[in-house]
Design a protein around this motif. Structure first.
Motif: not given
Length: 430
Positions: A97-119
């Motif tokens: 519900p937060l996102m839309g085309p062209g929108k982004n998130i800022v994420a930690s670079n210390r995440l679980y590998g599957g989450t990094v791939t998802q993002f």
């Protein structure tokens, strides 16, 4: 039952669980049903119009799942919760519900590998994108947030390295930029860390891990703090009229529960990431002993980490519960009862010795999971973080010479003996 009136140990057993009104059953039943009979036509219309709370269809709502949702909200100190089919589903549900085309998130670079791939890969198909930053560098975090950023994402205790995030500092930056902070609290659980108390907007979980605690079912949860202003102009899903509900405005109508209602009425309705009632039942039973298990997990992890740190075959240990850890000072603030039981250690013998070690353990199970009562081991760089570049692996704490441990609730001396004999086979005697 309201969270402020009861302690954690009481809430983990009683929150959301009431005697069944039909039978008096004390344990929450598994309501294994697809649909629910309406009282009459007006009742059905009121439910579909979101004018009355109740049960329509189990893709949306189910009494067993609802009990678990109430328990999760109580334990995390939120106003509401939505449960879904897995931790990965919870992440997509949180962003949807937060996102839309062209929108982004800022994420930690210390995440679980599957989450990094998802993002970094999967969400591109929705037209979303992610920027990865060192979450400890608040200046870099602030600089990465732009007009199209719609969320900041981190883990309370990072998987696999055990890094503890400075949630309050991250939340201060997020608040100043008018975007929500989403914290994955899987590794810590609400027993060890309560991110909402430190400024998190939403908390997500893979309930598959410590919450269930027995490796039987998958599940995810999103807990809503109820404290964010969704009408700040950046989130039309909550502030603008919703065509599917005749122009209803979720934030105007539901106030602090806007995210929770939207995630059920639209998120689960259209994405269909439903948690089945049997999985909800197993998870609720697991949560009943959460504090007892986490105390033992922590106790064992400290003993094993201390032993590994003094072993000459080991280069370093990343456990935040050790005074040598950069996260040790943060533990008292964010995780005063302990730093969970997930951490890594590096072998001086490098990748080859890591492989030999994993093949030689007897009590530890070589599986791609964590948070089980059983102690688990894996080489992250070649498995859970395999999709990442070596640079990303190192940043995430999953370098090729590193092994990840999830310490269970067995006898700590037995775990140490198992690691010792496996290290001897891999690297020679100490």
């Amino acid at each position: 039952m309201t969270p402020p009136t009861h302690g954690f140990d009481t809430l983990q057993i009683h929150a959301g669980a009431r005697p069944d009104p039909a039978t008096g059953a004390r344990q929450t039943p598994i309501y294994q049903t697809t649909a629910y009979v309406f009282r009459d036509a007006d009742h059905a219309a009121a439910l579909f119009n979101l004018q009355e709370v109740g049960y329509i269809y189990s893709r949306l709502t189910n009494p067993t799942v609802a009990a678990l949702q109430e328990r999760m909200a109580a334990l995390e100190g939120g106003v509401g919760a939505v449960c879904c089919s897995s931790g990965h589903a919870a992440q997509i549900m949180a962003l949807f519900p937060l996102m839309g085309p062209g929108k982004n998130i800022v994420a930690s670079n210390r995440l679980y590998g599957g989450t990094v791939t998802q993002f970094s890969q999967t969400i591109r198909r929705f037209g979303w994108s992610a920027k990865f930053v060192d979450i400890d560098d608040t200046d870099a975090l602030a600089a990465a947030i732009d007009d199209d950023t719609r969320a900041v994402f981190c883990e309370s205790i990072a998987n696999p390295g055990g890094h503890i995030a400075d949630i309050e500092a991250i939340a201060a930056v997020s608040d100043a930029k008018g975007v929500p902070l989403i914290v994955d609290n899987t590794t810590a659980t609400p027993y060890l860390c309560r991110p909402i108390e430190h400024g998190a907007t939403l908390v997500v979980h893979s309930m598959t891990k410590y919450l269930t605690g027995n490796g039987t079912v998958t599940g995810g949860a999103i807990i809503d703090s109820g404290k964010f202003d969704w009408s700040n102009g950046k989130f039309p899903s909550f502030s603008e009229p919703e065509p599917a509900y005749h122009g209803l405005k979720f934030h105007e109508t539901f106030g602090p529960l806007a995210f929770t209602f939207h995630s059920i009425a639209i998120g689960l309705r259209d994405l269909g990431m439903t948690l089945n009632p049997q999985a909800a039942h197993y998870t609720m039973m697991g949560i009943e002993t959460l504090s007892l298990r986490m105390d033992r997990h922590v106790e064992n992890a400290v003993k094993v980490a201390q032993w590994l740190e003094q072993d000459p075959r080991v280069a370093y240990v990343t456990y935040a519960g050790l005074p040598s850890s950069p996260s040790y000072a943060r533990m008292a603030k964010y995780c005063p009862k302990g730093a969970s039981s997930l951490f890594t250690f590096s072998l001086k013998g490098g990748y080859e010795d890591c492989v030999k070690l994993i093949d030689a353990v007897e009590i530890f199970s070589h599986v791609a999971n964590l948070g089980d009562t059983r102690s688990l081991i894996i080489h992250s760089a070649s498995t859970t973080h395999r999709q990442l570049t070596e640079e990303q692996q190192i940043a995430a704490g999953a370098a090729p010479d590193v092994v990840r441990l999830s310490i269970g609730t067995e006898d700590a001396d037995d775990l140490i003996a198992d690691l010792d004999q496996a290290l001897t086979k891999a690297s020679g005697p100490a």
